[in-house]
Design a protein around this motif. Structure first.
Motif, short mmCIF file in Angstrom:
data_model
loop_
_atom_site.label_atom_id
_atom_site.label_comp_id
_atom_site.label_asym_id
_atom_site.label_seq_id
_atom_site.Cartn_x
_atom_site.Cartn_y
_atom_site.Cartn_z
N ARG A 185 21.89 6.80 -19.04
CA ARG A 185 21.61 6.26 -17.71
C ARG A 185 20.77 7.26 -16.94
NH1 ARG A 185 26.74 4.38 -18.98
NH2 ARG A 185 27.03 2.14 -18.64
N ALA A 186 19.73 6.75 -16.30
CA ALA A 186 18.82 7.63 -15.55
C ALA A 186 18.54 7.01 -14.18
CB ALA A 186 17.51 7.82 -16.31
N SER A 187 18.50 7.85 -13.17
CA SER A 187 18.20 7.42 -11.81
C SER A 187 17.25 8.43 -11.18
CB SER A 187 19.49 7.31 -10.99
OG SER A 187 19.21 6.92 -9.65
N VAL A 188 16.09 7.97 -10.76
CA VAL A 188 15.05 8.84 -10.21
C VAL A 188 14.66 8.31 -8.83
CG1 VAL A 188 12.70 9.72 -10.50
CG2 VAL A 188 14.19 9.43 -12.50
N ARG A 189 14.54 9.22 -7.87
CA ARG A 189 14.09 8.77 -6.56
C ARG A 189 12.62 8.36 -6.63
NH1 ARG A 189 14.23 12.47 -1.15
NH2 ARG A 189 12.62 13.59 -2.34
N ALA A 190 12.34 7.22 -6.02
CA ALA A 190 10.98 6.70 -5.97
C ALA A 190 10.65 6.34 -4.54
CB ALA A 190 10.85 5.48 -6.88
N TRP A 191 9.35 6.10 -4.30
CA TRP A 191 8.88 5.77 -2.96
C TRP A 191 7.98 4.54 -3.02
CZ3 TRP A 191 10.38 8.82 1.23
CH2 TRP A 191 10.99 10.04 0.89
N ALA A 192 8.26 3.58 -2.13
CA ALA A 192 7.34 2.47 -1.90
C ALA A 192 6.47 2.87 -0.71
CB ALA A 192 8.10 1.19 -1.59
N PRO A 193 5.18 3.13 -0.92
CA PRO A 193 4.38 3.75 0.14
C PRO A 193 4.12 2.87 1.36
CG PRO A 193 3.04 3.29 -1.80
CD PRO A 193 4.45 3.04 -2.18
N THR A 194 4.16 1.56 1.22
CA THR A 194 3.89 0.68 2.36
C THR A 194 4.92 -0.44 2.42
OG1 THR A 194 2.47 -0.90 1.18
CG2 THR A 194 1.41 1.11 2.04
N TRP A 195 5.01 -1.06 3.57
CA TRP A 195 5.90 -2.22 3.74
C TRP A 195 5.54 -3.32 2.77
CZ3 TRP A 195 10.12 -4.55 4.86
CH2 TRP A 195 10.17 -5.89 5.23
N GLU A 196 4.26 -3.53 2.52
CA GLU A 196 3.84 -4.56 1.56
C GLU A 196 4.34 -4.23 0.16
OE1 GLU A 196 1.87 -3.14 3.83
OE2 GLU A 196 1.68 -4.87 5.17
N ASP A 197 4.28 -2.95 -0.23
CA ASP A 197 4.81 -2.56 -1.54
C ASP A 197 6.31 -2.80 -1.62
OD1 ASP A 197 2.44 -1.51 -2.91
OD2 ASP A 197 2.47 0.05 -1.39
N TRP A 198 7.02 -2.49 -0.54
CA TRP A 198 8.46 -2.70 -0.52
C TRP A 198 8.81 -4.18 -0.64
CZ3 TRP A 198 12.64 -0.53 -1.79
CH2 TRP A 198 13.88 -0.96 -1.31
N GLN A 199 8.05 -5.03 0.04
CA GLN A 199 8.27 -6.47 -0.08
C GLN A 199 8.05 -6.96 -1.51
OE1 GLN A 199 5.47 -7.54 3.24
NE2 GLN A 199 7.15 -8.88 3.90
#
Length: 218
Positions: free
Chosen positions: A166-180
């Motif tokens: 099992r692996a868990s890595v912090r990631a980033w969605a750079p914009t609201w559109e990416d998060w959507q």
């Protein structure tokens, strides 16, 4: 996209607009891609004599990447649009349209030494006794830290779990559109209040999680 996520129409849209089963959002990882353990295990179990069956092959990236390293790479998907791309991307592999629910098509009956599924359907587990060669292995990577139907299905057919990662890595969605887009792809609801409360100059942090299971017959 207006189609229901993971419907046939949704997969056809991905094939048409993205050229395959690809994550439509941008992301930045703070560590190694959590699917690297799946890649390493797949490479470890491949040989020039290996016969491989891939469940849920999408547009064929694994067939294109690994198929030339083994004697046979056969794969299936339920989306004809994705299969058309797979045949272009990996002409050396064999592809069949199948939903994994009905009787195994003749073209996929093997036997196979390795059965793999990268974030694909878990229903193939029910068919392992019919397609697996003696001493075969099943290798799966799922999109969360726990995919309970995998050990449940393996238990029903009497196969043993040889290893779990099992692996868990912090990631980033750079914009609201990416998060959507990310939430839509994962079947989640993107809430603007979550973005407003948690977003920084890098975007909104979240976790890229994977579970990898290696199994074999008793």
């Amino acid at each position: 996209m207006t189609e229901t996520p993971h419907s046939r129409e949704w997969y056809a849209h991905l094939a048409r607009e993205l050229g395959g089963y690809r994550h439509p959002w941008r992301r930045v990882l703070d560590g190694p891609d959590p699917e690297l353990s799946f890649d390493a295990l797949l490479m470890e179990h491949l040989s020039p004599t290996s016969r491989v069956l891939e469940a849920g092959c999408g547009h064929g990236p694994d067939a294109a990447r690994f198929g030339s390293r083994c004697a046979r790479w056969a794969a299936y998907d339920r989306s004809p649009e994705l299969l058309a791309l797979a045949r272009q991307n990996a002409p050396h592999a064999e592809f069949a349209e199948w939903d994994g629910k009905s009787e195994v098509p003749l073209a996929l009956r093997g036997p196979f030494d390795l059965i793999v599924s990268r974030r694909g359907p878990t229903g193939v587990i029910d068919h392992l006794p019919a397609v697996a060669a003696p001493g075969a292995h099943f290798l799966y990577v799922g999109p969360t830290l726990d995919v309970p139907q995998v050990p449940q299905r393996l238990g029903r057919i009497g196969w043993d779990i040889l290893g779990e990662w099992r692996a868990s890595v912090r990631a980033w969605a750079p914009t609201w559109e990416d998060w959507q887009l990310r939430c839509e792809f994962m079947g989640e609801v993107a809430r603007s209040e979550d973005w407003d409360a948690g977003a920084t100059s890098r975007g909104l942090p979240y976790r890229e999680e994977r579970s990898v299971v290696l199994a074999g017959p008793p």
